[in-house]
Scaffold this motif. Structure first.
Motif, PDB file in Angstrom:
ATOM      1  N   SER A 150      -6.742  -5.095  -5.892  1.00 30.72           N
ATOM      2  CA  SER A 150      -6.065  -4.145  -4.327  1.00 30.72           C
ATOM      3  C   SER A 150      -6.254  -5.627  -3.003  1.00 30.72           C
ATOM      4  O   SER A 150      -6.915  -6.206  -3.496  1.00 30.72           O
ATOM      5  N   GLU A 165      -2.657  -1.019   1.947  1.00 27.41           N
ATOM      6  CA  GLU A 165      -3.264  -1.492   0.607  1.00 27.41           C
ATOM      7  C   GLU A 165      -2.373  -1.801  -0.400  1.00 27.41           C
ATOM      8  O   GLU A 165      -1.334  -0.401  -0.598  1.00 27.41           O
ATOM      9  N   VAL A 166      -2.401  -3.008  -1.024  1.00 24.87           N
ATOM     10  CA  VAL A 166      -1.286  -3.252  -2.564  1.00 24.87           C
ATOM     11  C   VAL A 166      -2.120  -3.161  -3.395  1.00 24.87           C
ATOM     12  O   VAL A 166      -2.777  -3.913  -3.589  1.00 24.87           O
ATOM     13  N   LEU A 167      -1.772  -1.834  -4.111  1.00 23.59           N
ATOM     14  CA  LEU A 167      -2.406  -2.230  -5.563  1.00 23.59           C
ATOM     15  C   LEU A 167      -1.910  -2.769  -6.750  1.00 23.59           C
ATOM     16  O   LEU A 167      -1.178  -2.984  -6.807  1.00 23.59           O
ATOM     17  N   ASN A 176       1.755   0.647  -6.630  1.00 23.80           N
ATOM     18  CA  ASN A 176       2.533   1.292  -5.251  1.00 23.80           C
ATOM     19  C   ASN A 176       3.132   2.145  -5.638  1.00 23.80           C
ATOM     20  O   ASN A 176       4.752   2.440  -4.669  1.00 23.80           O
ATOM     21  N   ASP A 179       3.079   4.559  -2.242  1.00 21.80           N
ATOM     22  CA  ASP A 179       2.743   4.038  -0.543  1.00 21.80           C
ATOM     23  C   ASP A 179       3.977   3.176  -0.390  1.00 21.80           C
ATOM     24  O   ASP A 179       4.368   1.933  -0.706  1.00 21.80           O
ATOM     25  N   ALA A 182       3.438  -0.540   2.073  1.00 21.29           N
ATOM     26  CA  ALA A 182       3.019  -1.073   1.045  1.00 21.29           C
ATOM     27  C   ALA A 182       3.701  -1.931   0.971  1.00 21.29           C
ATOM     28  O   ALA A 182       3.900  -2.894   0.605  1.00 21.29           O
ATOM     29  N   ALA A 183       4.735  -1.206  -0.359  1.00 22.48           N
ATOM     30  CA  ALA A 183       5.018  -1.947  -1.743  1.00 22.48           C
ATOM     31  C   ALA A 183       6.712  -2.342  -1.365  1.00 22.48           C
ATOM     32  O   ALA A 183       6.422  -3.540  -1.373  1.00 22.48           O
TER      33      ALA A 183
END
Length: 337
Positions: A150, A165-167, A176, A179, A182-183
């Protein structure tokens, strides 16, 4: 956020390249257990029949190797072991060997009584194939702390900070799904300029093309109607990336816009900074920080006169052994009790 960043949301490319290959993000997913693998040059263990490792292991993916119809079993095994090492596997559980045939379509022109005719025929070619289940020893998965899980991004707008937060999965693909902010931020502000991933042709949703004759590497991204962004990598004679040339058309003004991303390295040939220019105007500077040999994060600044203003700060967090798949009773997959 600086308006220059948002230009990349609505880009129309004017690079013309062909033979692009789309990276979908599914290319590296494993057929049995989805864990990351790293190629190595160590010996690969071979297990026959009911044999199995005495140490904890994962069944990861199916793997096979082929050879001529007269190839020896030993030659096939050696080829299989080479393929397994290149894939990052530690062992193979043999399933069997079989004969197979592939057919080659051949077009021939023949002249009969002064008349030329085209004849289509198939040519059968026999070969052998050996199949196995690829294994990865749990104790050899010691590289997860180099794979980003992340990224926490602090975005600074109008004197205020906003956190996203970028996963990612094991292969750097965006996760993401919930979210959208974030994406979208990652897609617009980070992905186009992540030159290391682009150099590996591994940003999901982007298309890649390599002109081997001219040694030009290009990449682009499309939506349902048009190509959104495109770029070409410029390299030094040693192969190091010096710059990336972006060519963009504003959909409102229809005016072509060029961007150049310059790459700055230290004496150890480590990428330390990226600079984005529009002609001779510096739009932003991105400074990269490291933990040992792994990128720990970055900070991006735009220029206001002679002053640098922080736009966002990104910190990377990494996978660990606790992220590996486990069975119902908490024992790693494949372990022998």
């Amino acid at each position: 956020m600086n308006k220059n960043f948002y230009l990349l949301i609505f880009l129309l490319p004017i690079f013309s390249c062909s033979n692009y290959t789309l990276h979908t993000g599914t290319e590296y997913q494993k057929s049995i257990t989805n864990i990351p693998l790293v190629p190595h040059q160590h010996n690969v263990d071979v297990y026959f029949s009911n044999d199995q490792p005495t140490q904890p292991y994962y069944k990861v993916k199916m793997i096979d190797a082929s050879g001529p119809s007269n190839a020896s079993y030993e030659a096939l095994l050696n080829t299989l072991k080479q393929e397994a090492a290149a894939a990052g596997l530690d062992g193979v559980l043999l399933l069997g060997k079989q004969q197979a045939v592939w057919y080659n379509n051949i077009s021939e022109s023949r002249t009969i009584r002064d008349t030329t005719i085209n004849i289509e025929r198939q040519e059968a070619n026999a070969y052998q194939i050996i199949s196995a289940v690829g294994l990865k020893y749990a104790g050899n998965i010691n590289y997860l702390d180099t794979i980003v899980k992340s990224t926490i991004v602090d975005i600074y707008e109008d004197g205020k900070a906003r956190k996203l937060e970028v996963l990612f999965d094991y292969y750097g693909n965006l996760l993401n799904a919930t979210d959208k902010n974030a994406a979208q931020f990652y897609a617009d502000d980070i992905a186009p300029f992540d030159i290391r991933k682009h150099d590996a042709a591994s940003v999901s949703g982007w298309e890649y093309s390599y002109d081997e004759f001219n040694r030009v590497f290009s990449f682009r991204i499309s939506n349902t109607l048009e190509v959104v962004a495109s770029a070409m990598i410029e390299r030094s004679s040693s192969g190091r990336i010096n710059a990336v040339q972006y060519k963009i058309k504003d959909p409102v003004s229809k005016r072509s816009i060029r961007y150049t991303l310059h790459c700055i390295y230290n004496l150890a040939d480590r990428l330390m900074e990226k600079q984005l220019f529009n002609k001779n105007k510096l739009l932003w500077v991105e400074k990269i920080n490291y933990h040992e040999n792994t990128i720990a994060g970055c900070s991006r600044y735009n220029t206001v006169g002679e002053t640098e203003r922080l736009v966002f700060k990104a910190d990377n967090y990494f996978f660990s052994q606790t992220d590996l798949p486990k069975s119902i009773d908490g024992v790693p997959v494949g372990i022998v009790k």
